[in-house]
Design an enzyme around this catalytic site. Structure first.
Site, PDB file in Angstrom:
ATOM      1  CE  LYS A  90      -4.678  -2.209   1.826  1.00  0.00           C
ATOM      2  NZ  LYS A  90      -3.241  -1.992   1.792  1.00  0.00           N
TER       3      LYS A  90
ATOM      4  CG  ASN B 211      -1.408  -3.708  -0.852  1.00  0.00           C
ATOM      5  OD1 ASN B 211      -2.120  -3.159  -0.531  1.00  0.00           O
ATOM      6  ND2 ASN B 211      -0.271  -3.918   0.101  1.00  0.00           N
TER       7      ASN B 211
ATOM      8  CG  HIS C 268      -5.785  -3.883   6.516  1.00  0.00           C
ATOM      9  ND1 HIS C 268      -4.582  -3.535   7.105  1.00  0.00           N
ATOM     10  CD2 HIS C 268      -6.612  -4.215   7.666  1.00  0.00           C
ATOM     11  CE1 HIS C 268      -4.806  -3.640   8.343  1.00  0.00           C
ATOM     12  NE2 HIS C 268      -5.895  -4.180   8.658  1.00  0.00           N
TER      13      HIS C 268
HETATM   14  P1  ATP Z   1      -2.158  -3.598   5.478  1.00  0.00           P
HETATM   15  O1  ATP Z   1      -1.778  -2.775   6.808  1.00  0.00           O
HETATM   16  O2  ATP Z   1      -2.741  -2.549   4.347  1.00  0.00           O
HETATM   17  O3  ATP Z   1      -2.460  -4.897   5.694  1.00  0.00           O
HETATM   18  P2  ATP Z   1       0.775  -4.323   5.593  1.00  0.00           P
HETATM   19  O4  ATP Z   1       0.298  -4.599   6.902  1.00  0.00           O
HETATM   20  O5  ATP Z   1       1.264  -5.476   4.785  1.00  0.00           O
HETATM   21  O6  ATP Z   1      -0.254  -3.614   4.841  1.00  0.00           O
HETATM   22  P3  ATP Z   1       2.002  -1.925   6.181  1.00  0.00           P
HETATM   23  O7  ATP Z   1       3.401  -1.675   6.667  1.00  0.00           O
HETATM   24  O8  ATP Z   1       0.812  -1.686   7.392  1.00  0.00           O
HETATM   25  O9  ATP Z   1       1.782  -3.150   5.299  1.00  0.00           O
HETATM   26  O10 ATP Z   1       1.465  -0.678   5.249  1.00  0.00           O
HETATM   27  C1  ATP Z   1       0.296  -0.463   4.967  1.00  0.00           C
HETATM   28  C2  ATP Z   1       0.048  -0.010   3.669  1.00  0.00           C
HETATM   29  O11 ATP Z   1       0.627   0.918   3.016  1.00  0.00           O
HETATM   30  C3  ATP Z   1       0.513  -1.596   2.590  1.00  0.00           C
HETATM   31  O12 ATP Z   1      -0.547  -2.374   2.275  1.00  0.00           O
HETATM   32  C4  ATP Z   1       0.820  -0.423   1.247  1.00  0.00           C
HETATM   33  O13 ATP Z   1      -0.531  -0.258   0.665  1.00  0.00           O
HETATM   34  C5  ATP Z   1       1.300   0.816   1.582  1.00  0.00           C
HETATM   35  N1  ATP Z   1       2.580   0.890   1.796  1.00  0.00           N
HETATM   36  C6  ATP Z   1       3.517   0.604   2.931  1.00  0.00           C
HETATM   37  N2  ATP Z   1       4.706   0.731   2.650  1.00  0.00           N
HETATM   38  C7  ATP Z   1       4.837   1.485   1.480  1.00  0.00           C
HETATM   39  C8  ATP Z   1       5.778   2.120   0.735  1.00  0.00           C
HETATM   40  N3  ATP Z   1       7.034   2.217   1.059  1.00  0.00           N
HETATM   41  N4  ATP Z   1       5.411   2.704  -0.467  1.00  0.00           N
HETATM   42  C9  ATP Z   1       4.262   2.667  -0.974  1.00  0.00           C
HETATM   43  N5  ATP Z   1       3.151   2.290  -0.304  1.00  0.00           N
HETATM   44  C10 ATP Z   1       3.479   1.547   0.908  1.00  0.00           C
HETATM   45 MG    MG Z   2      -0.265  -3.185   8.205  1.00  0.00          MG
END
Ligand code: ATP
Ligand code: MG
Length: 194
Positions: A11, A157, A160
């Site tokens: 990212k 974070n 992805h």
């Molecule tokens: P990614 O899909 O980016 O690999 P993930 O699968 O671990 O991450 P997801 O639930 O798919 O998590 O959420 C996608 C992204 O949205 C997270 O990586 C984070 O950057 C952001 N995110 C998710 N939940 C929140 C929240 N409640 N507040 C702020 N940011 C969030």
């Molecule tokens: Mg995800």
């Protein structure tokens, strides 16, 4: 047994901090095969298509905020003007579109047995402060839900990683053309899985 494909996206925060090489090395070293690599400036449409538009995904994302806020005695309504998980998830998705367009993102397609489980293990927990040392998120980020939400942005974070085999296929097809994916044999590959 069938190999799986996963999409990794470094990212904008990972790109801006110069972590591309360090991160890709971790996935390469574990034995996953890199079959595609590229930089891309993401469009809004691509980011919208990348993250699910389902009630279940919005709810999961919103509940992450609500659980964290309950633990810290905070009121989600102050930032979100609602405490409905689905509505909060939709707002976070909007923030993701802005975040992904801060700079180019760097993408890799990796392939291997149980590839999805491996990429999720190496990436670490979504919430950086909960990601274990040794994982990409645990080693390179320290963001919190309440700080991110208060600043109207998603968690920064770093990476992805696809989190289900069907998602891996779908995401690879969204970001890569067939011509951008390569088929070759790693040295010793046929012995690794015997
Ligand atoms: P990614 O899909 O980016 O690999 P993930 O699968 O671990 O991450 P997801 O639930 O798919 O998590 O959420 C996608 C992204 O949205 C997270 O990586 C984070 O950057 C952001 N995110 C998710 N939940 C929140 C929240 N409640 N507040 C702020 N940011 C969030
Ligand atoms: Mg995800």
């Amino acid at each position: 047994m069938k190999k799986q494909k996963a999409l990794l996206i470094i990212k904008p925060d990972g790109v801006q901090r110069g972590l591309i090489g360090k991160i890709i090395t971790r996935f390469e070293s574990v034995g996953l095969k890199i079959i595609g690599l590229k930089f891309e400036m993401a469009t809004s449409d691509k980011v919208i298509a990348h993250y699910p538009e389902t009630e279940a995904w919005f709810k999961k994302v919103g509940e992450r905020t609500l659980t964290n806020y309950a633990k810290k005695g905070l009121d989600a309504k102050i930032v979100f003007k609602t405490d409905d998980a689905v509505s909060i998830g939709k707002i976070v998705k909007g923030w993701l579109v802005t975040y992904f367009q801060e700079s180019p993102v760097f993408m890799a397609v990796v392939e291997g047995y149980d590839c999805i489980e491996i990429v999720r293990k190496l990436s670490g927990n979504t919430i950086p402060v909960q990601a274990l040392p040794g994982t990409v998120r645990g080693d390179f980020s320290h963001d919190t839900i309440d700080l991110a939400n208060e600043q109207n942005r998603p968690l920064r974070n770093i990476i992805h990683a696809s989190d289900a085999p069907e998602d891996g296929e779908k995401e690879v097809n969204l970001w890569f053309t067939k011509e951008e994916l390569f088929s070759y044999e790693l040295a010793g590959e046929k012995f690794m899985y015997k």
